[in-house]
Scaffold this motif. Structure first.
Motif, PDB file in Angstrom:
ATOM      1  N   ALA A 357      13.418   4.104   6.410  1.00 43.55           N
ATOM      2  CA  ALA A 357      13.294   5.391   5.739  1.00 43.55           C
ATOM      3  C   ALA A 357      14.464   5.650   4.799  1.00 43.55           C
ATOM      4  O   ALA A 357      14.294   6.196   3.703  1.00 43.55           O
ATOM      5  CB  ALA A 357      13.179   6.509   6.767  1.00 43.55           C
ATOM      6  N   GLU A 358      15.667   5.223   5.187  1.00 36.44           N
ATOM      7  CA  GLU A 358      16.836   5.439   4.338  1.00 36.44           C
ATOM      8  C   GLU A 358      16.760   4.590   3.071  1.00 36.44           C
ATOM      9  O   GLU A 358      17.056   5.063   1.967  1.00 36.44           O
ATOM     10  CB  GLU A 358      18.100   5.108   5.134  1.00 36.44           C
ATOM     11  N   GLY A 359      16.370   3.326   3.231  1.00 39.14           N
ATOM     12  CA  GLY A 359      16.239   2.459   2.064  1.00 39.14           C
ATOM     13  C   GLY A 359      15.122   2.906   1.135  1.00 39.14           C
ATOM     14  O   GLY A 359      15.250   2.814  -0.096  1.00 39.14           O
ATOM     15  N   LEU A 360      14.028   3.389   1.698  1.00 38.87           N
ATOM     16  CA  LEU A 360      12.928   3.896   0.868  1.00 38.87           C
ATOM     17  C   LEU A 360      13.352   5.132   0.094  1.00 38.87           C
ATOM     18  O   LEU A 360      13.019   5.291  -1.084  1.00 38.87           O
ATOM     19  CB  LEU A 360      11.716   4.215   1.759  1.00 38.87           C
ATOM     20  N   THR A 361      14.116   6.019   0.754  1.00 40.67           N
ATOM     21  CA  THR A 361      14.593   7.223   0.075  1.00 40.67           C
ATOM     22  C   THR A 361      15.426   6.868  -1.145  1.00 40.67           C
ATOM     23  O   THR A 361      15.251   7.438  -2.236  1.00 40.67           O
ATOM     24  CB  THR A 361      15.410   8.083   1.047  1.00 40.67           C
ATOM     25  N   ALA A 362      16.341   5.908  -0.989  1.00 36.36           N
ATOM     26  CA  ALA A 362      17.216   5.516  -2.094  1.00 36.36           C
ATOM     27  C   ALA A 362      16.417   4.917  -3.247  1.00 36.36           C
ATOM     28  O   ALA A 362      16.688   5.211  -4.424  1.00 36.36           O
ATOM     29  CB  ALA A 362      18.267   4.526  -1.593  1.00 36.36           C
ATOM     30  N   GLU A 363      15.430   4.086  -2.931  1.00 40.16           N
ATOM     31  CA  GLU A 363      14.654   3.447  -3.989  1.00 40.16           C
ATOM     32  C   GLU A 363      13.744   4.452  -4.701  1.00 40.16           C
ATOM     33  O   GLU A 363      13.588   4.403  -5.928  1.00 40.16           O
ATOM     34  CB  GLU A 363      13.834   2.297  -3.413  1.00 40.16           C
ATOM     35  N   PHE A 364      13.168   5.379  -3.963  1.00 41.52           N
ATOM     36  CA  PHE A 364      12.360   6.426  -4.594  1.00 41.52           C
ATOM     37  C   PHE A 364      13.213   7.244  -5.546  1.00 41.52           C
ATOM     38  O   PHE A 364      12.782   7.573  -6.663  1.00 41.52           O
ATOM     39  CB  PHE A 364      11.731   7.335  -3.533  1.00 41.52           C
ATOM     40  N   ALA A 365      14.418   7.580  -5.129  1.00 40.54           N
ATOM     41  CA  ALA A 365      15.296   8.387  -5.980  1.00 40.54           C
ATOM     42  C   ALA A 365      15.685   7.628  -7.242  1.00 40.54           C
ATOM     43  O   ALA A 365      15.693   8.191  -8.353  1.00 40.54           O
ATOM     44  CB  ALA A 365      16.544   8.793  -5.191  1.00 40.54           C
ATOM     45  N   ARG A 366      16.011   6.345  -7.101  1.00 39.06           N
ATOM     46  CA  ARG A 366      16.407   5.550  -8.266  1.00 39.06           C
ATOM     47  C   ARG A 366      15.272   5.438  -9.274  1.00 39.06           C
ATOM     48  O   ARG A 366      15.465   5.624 -10.486  1.00 39.06           O
ATOM     49  CB  ARG A 366      16.846   4.158  -7.810  1.00 39.06           C
ATOM     50  N   LEU A 367      14.077   5.135  -8.795  1.00 38.09           N
ATOM     51  CA  LEU A 367      12.937   4.962  -9.696  1.00 38.09           C
ATOM     52  C   LEU A 367      12.517   6.277 -10.337  1.00 38.09           C
ATOM     53  O   LEU A 367      12.108   6.305 -11.510  1.00 38.09           O
ATOM     54  CB  LEU A 367      11.761   4.342  -8.936  1.00 38.09           C
ATOM     55  N   THR A 368      12.624   7.383  -9.596  1.00 33.21           N
ATOM     56  CA  THR A 368      12.273   8.687 -10.157  1.00 33.21           C
ATOM     57  C   THR A 368      13.204   9.060 -11.289  1.00 33.21           C
ATOM     58  O   THR A 368      12.782   9.541 -12.353  1.00 33.21           O
ATOM     59  CB  THR A 368      12.304   9.769  -9.070  1.00 33.21           C
ATOM     60  N   GLU A 369      14.497   8.818 -11.107  1.00 32.65           N
ATOM     61  CA  GLU A 369      15.469   9.111 -12.162  1.00 32.65           C
ATOM     62  C   GLU A 369      15.217   8.233 -13.388  1.00 32.65           C
ATOM     63  O   GLU A 369      15.284   8.703 -14.537  1.00 32.65           O
ATOM     64  CB  GLU A 369      16.881   8.902 -11.624  1.00 32.65           C
ATOM     65  N   ALA A 370      14.944   6.953 -13.156  1.00 32.57           N
ATOM     66  CA  ALA A 370      14.666   6.052 -14.283  1.00 32.57           C
ATOM     67  C   ALA A 370      13.403   6.472 -15.019  1.00 32.57           C
ATOM     68  O   ALA A 370      13.323   6.371 -16.257  1.00 32.57           O
ATOM     69  CB  ALA A 370      14.531   4.619 -13.774  1.00 32.57           C
ATOM     70  N   ALA A 371      12.396   6.945 -14.288  1.00 32.68           N
ATOM     71  CA  ALA A 371      11.154   7.392 -14.919  1.00 32.68           C
ATOM     72  C   ALA A 371      11.396   8.597 -15.810  1.00 32.68           C
ATOM     73  O   ALA A 371      10.902   8.670 -16.942  1.00 32.68           O
ATOM     74  CB  ALA A 371      10.114   7.712 -13.849  1.00 32.68           C
ATOM     75  N   ARG A 372      12.174   9.553 -15.326  1.00 37.38           N
ATOM     76  CA  ARG A 372      12.434  10.765 -16.109  1.00 37.38           C
ATOM     77  C   ARG A 372      13.280  10.461 -17.339  1.00 37.38           C
ATOM     78  O   ARG A 372      13.162  11.132 -18.365  1.00 37.38           O
ATOM     79  CB  ARG A 372      13.112  11.798 -15.225  1.00 37.38           C
ATOM     80  N   ALA A 373      14.127   9.444 -17.240  1.00 39.28           N
ATOM     81  CA  ALA A 373      14.976   9.071 -18.369  1.00 39.28           C
ATOM     82  C   ALA A 373      14.287   8.084 -19.305  1.00 39.28           C
ATOM     83  O   ALA A 373      14.841   7.738 -20.351  1.00 39.28           O
ATOM     84  CB  ALA A 373      16.292   8.479 -17.856  1.00 39.28           C
ATOM     85  N   GLY A 374      13.087   7.626 -18.925  1.00 36.93           N
ATOM     86  CA  GLY A 374      12.360   6.668 -19.754  1.00 36.93           C
ATOM     87  C   GLY A 374      12.966   5.282 -19.724  1.00 36.93           C
ATOM     88  O   GLY A 374      12.819   4.523 -20.686  1.00 36.93           O
ATOM     89  N   ARG A 375      13.617   4.909 -18.616  1.00 38.44           N
ATOM     90  CA  ARG A 375      14.297   3.622 -18.522  1.00 38.44           C
ATOM     91  C   ARG A 375      13.598   2.634 -17.601  1.00 38.44           C
ATOM     92  O   ARG A 375      14.178   1.606 -17.247  1.00 38.44           O
ATOM     93  CB  ARG A 375      15.738   3.830 -18.038  1.00 38.44           C
ATOM     94  N   LEU A 376      12.390   2.926 -17.177  1.00 34.81           N
ATOM     95  CA  LEU A 376      11.684   2.001 -16.293  1.00 34.81           C
ATOM     96  C   LEU A 376      11.311   0.724 -17.037  1.00 34.81           C
ATOM     97  O   LEU A 376      10.872   0.762 -18.188  1.00 34.81           O
ATOM     98  CB  LEU A 376      10.416   2.654 -15.742  1.00 34.81           C
ATOM     99  N   THR A 377      11.492  -0.406 -16.383  1.00 30.70           N
ATOM    100  CA  THR A 377      11.116  -1.693 -16.969  1.00 30.70           C
ATOM    101  C   THR A 377       9.651  -1.989 -16.666  1.00 30.70           C
ATOM    102  O   THR A 377       9.069  -1.397 -15.738  1.00 30.70           O
ATOM    103  CB  THR A 377      11.990  -2.812 -16.400  1.00 30.70           C
ATOM    104  N   PRO A 378       9.020  -2.899 -17.409  1.00 31.01           N
ATOM    105  CA  PRO A 378       7.636  -3.266 -17.101  1.00 31.01           C
ATOM    106  C   PRO A 378       7.464  -3.750 -15.663  1.00 31.01           C
ATOM    107  O   PRO A 378       6.455  -3.461 -15.022  1.00 31.01           O
ATOM    108  CB  PRO A 378       7.336  -4.369 -18.111  1.00 31.01           C
ATOM    109  N   GLY A 379       8.472  -4.476 -15.136  1.00 33.63           N
ATOM    110  CA  GLY A 379       8.381  -4.959 -13.760  1.00 33.63           C
ATOM    111  C   GLY A 379       8.386  -3.851 -12.738  1.00 33.63           C
ATOM    112  O   GLY A 379       7.867  -4.010 -11.626  1.00 33.63           O
ATOM    113  N   GLU A 380       8.989  -2.696 -13.093  1.00 28.31           N
ATOM    114  CA  GLU A 380       9.035  -1.557 -12.171  1.00 28.31           C
ATOM    115  C   GLU A 380       7.787  -0.687 -12.263  1.00 28.31           C
ATOM    116  O   GLU A 380       7.616   0.240 -11.473  1.00 28.31           O
ATOM    117  CB  GLU A 380      10.274  -0.714 -12.465  1.00 28.31           C
ATOM    118  N   LEU A 381       6.921  -0.995 -13.214  1.00 27.33           N
ATOM    119  CA  LEU A 381       5.684  -0.222 -13.392  1.00 27.33           C
ATOM    120  C   LEU A 381       4.432  -1.032 -13.073  1.00 27.33           C
ATOM    121  O   LEU A 381       3.322  -0.523 -13.209  1.00 27.33           O
ATOM    122  CB  LEU A 381       5.591   0.281 -14.838  1.00 27.33           C
TER     123      LEU A 381
END
Length: 470
Positions: A357-381
């Motif tokens: 649960a702790e590792g999932l929380t961190a990864e969700f937060a990282r990807l959400t921030e990248a999505a809002r900033a428009g920095r997601l890579t094709p591999g992350e989508l």
């Protein structure tokens, strides 16, 4: 000298590319007439009798009963002009006996639509001979089109909208299927005035639809437009819609294409259940009170989903449509819907089944921030195998989401709100959430989907159930 013509399996419409031979209706050596059904085939949608466009004697059949043939494969060959077994000359497509005579007023010629069901006659219903892809046209001859009478009678039209003269020389017209001929007949469109875009001038359905649109653009109304709905194309051009236009491009265009493909290809179904999330919310509060990084609700739900997928792996699958195989995937990559200024995106948490649960929380937060900033890579989508959609953040209770193609399932989570609930035999106010599962019905039946959803609900109601899989 008899001419041997080959009759191929025609295009049966609606995107069908193959058909199975169910029953032959003629034998080799047997005479056939124009538009006589020669074989009964089964497509993915219906049983169809296929009429032959030639008159003569059957010299060969291709395919045994039970054989599946693609569109365009040979069905039979016919010797046109070959004497019949009783010694009388067989009629060819250019000498079609009854078909060469217009029916008297008020009467139908032999072999019309009423007598033959789906098979359409060459003369009595459109004055057209069908050549299903053959480029060999027999001698041309002259016929008179039967007159239409009555207050609604209108002359037939050419492709450019001009009326067709009452009497014209004509001959066999190569048309890809009986459906195309019927479409032209219903709209009084003279196929002889058209140039087909198929091989050797073969007239396709798209050619007929284009001609009808051209006629409509010039103000020529066809009978189909006057008498109500028929299996034809619209004959009136719709005015352009007013308002602000936003191009479907970029992220929005990619999402639109993916959702449209999902709707076209995936036969989805949805089941849902209300669950008492009171204990899950208490467990999260206790975790966060113990110190360390805060645990998000979506991370707990993702952890529940990975445990459920371990029990019901059918839902962690994809369908290989070309190989006609269901591919069960070994790794769980959880996508989650994230709303951004650029539109909806679905970042993917890779190998979610290996994270706590702790590792999932961190990864969700990282990807959400990248999505809002428009920095997601094709591999992350890309590469997701299962999607979690928390639409409760929008204040709604339930939804029937579209599956994220090419995945097989998506869990939707509504808002968690206080509601009356029977708890331990008494009415109480509890934190209630609606859970919905949309799944690809090709990968599993309702029993599997229901078992998955029930296990998720049990974990939401009693988080201790998860201890079995930790």
């Amino acid at each position: 000298m008899a001419q041997v013509l080959e009759f191929k399996l025609p295009d049966l419409g609606e995107g069908l590319t193959e058909a199975e031979i169910v029953r032959w209706l003629v034998d080799v050596g047997e005479p056939v007439a124009v538009d006589q059904p020669v074989v009964e085939v089964e497509t993915a949608k219906a049983m169809v009798e296929v009429p032959c466009p030639y008159a003569g004697v059957v010299t060969a059949r291709f395919g045994e009963e039970g054989t599946e043939l693609p569109v365009g494969a040979p069905l039979i060959t016919v010797a046109v002009g070959e004497p019949a077994p009783d010694g009388t000359p067989a009629t060819g497509p250019e000498t079609g006996a009854d078909h060469a005579r217009p029916a008297p007023d008020g009467e139908r010629a032999p072999g019309t639509d009423t007598e033959r069901g789906q098979a359409a006659p060459a003369e009595g219903s459109g004055n057209v001979l069908v050549g299903y892809g053959t480029s060999e046209a027999p001698a041309r001859r002259r016929r008179v089109r039967p007159e239409r009478t009555g207050p609604t009678a209108r002359p037939p039209v050419r492709a450019d909208g001009r009326p067709v003269p009452a009497e014209q020389p004509d001959g066999p017209v190569p048309v890809i299927s009986p459906l195309v001929r019927r479409l032209a007949r219903q709209n009084d469109l003279d196929l002889r005035e058209m140039t087909g875009s198929g091989p050797d001038g073969l007239i396709l359905r798209a050619d007929v639809e284009y001609a009808l649109r051209a006629a409509a653009a010039q103000g020529v109304r066809t009978p189909a437009a006057e008498t109500g709905p028929r299996p034809a194309v619209p004959v009136a051009a719709a005015p352009p819609a007013e308002g602000t236009r936003t191009p479907l491009k970029g992220v929005r265009g990619a999402v639109a294409d993916k959702l449209s493909r999902s709707r076209r290809e995936i036969p989805d179904a949805t089941c849902w259940v209300d669950a008492d999330a009171t204990e899950l919310m208490r467990a999260r509060t206790a975790m966060n009170a113990a110190g360390g990084p805060k645990i998000s609700l979506v991370a707990l739900l993702a952890r529940i989903c990975t445990a459920a997928l371990a029990r019901f792996p059918e839902l962690n699958s994809t369908v290989d449509t070309q190989a006609r195989e269901v591919v069960r995937l070994d790794r769980v990559h959880v996508g989650f819907a994230a709303q951004t200024d650029r539109g909806l995106v679905v970042p993917v948490v890779r190998d979610a089944h290996t994270r706590d649960a702790e590792g999932l929380t961190a990864e969700f937060a990282r990807l959400t921030e990248a999505a809002r900033a428009g920095r997601l890579t094709p591999g992350e989508l890309t590469g997701g195998t299962f999607t979690l959609n928390n639409y409760g953040v929008f204040g709604v209770d339930g939804s029937t989401p579209i599956i994220n193609h090419p995945e097989a399932a998506m869990l939707g989570v509504g808002r968690i709100v206080p509601k009356p609930w029977v708890h331990e035999g008494e009415l109480a106010v509890r934190q209630v959430v609606q859970l919905s599962l949309t799944f690809d019905h090709r990968v599993c039946d309702g029993g599997t989907a229901g078992g998955f959803l029930r296990y998720v609900a049990d974990c939401v109601e009693q988080p201790a159930v998860l201890l079995r899989t930790l």
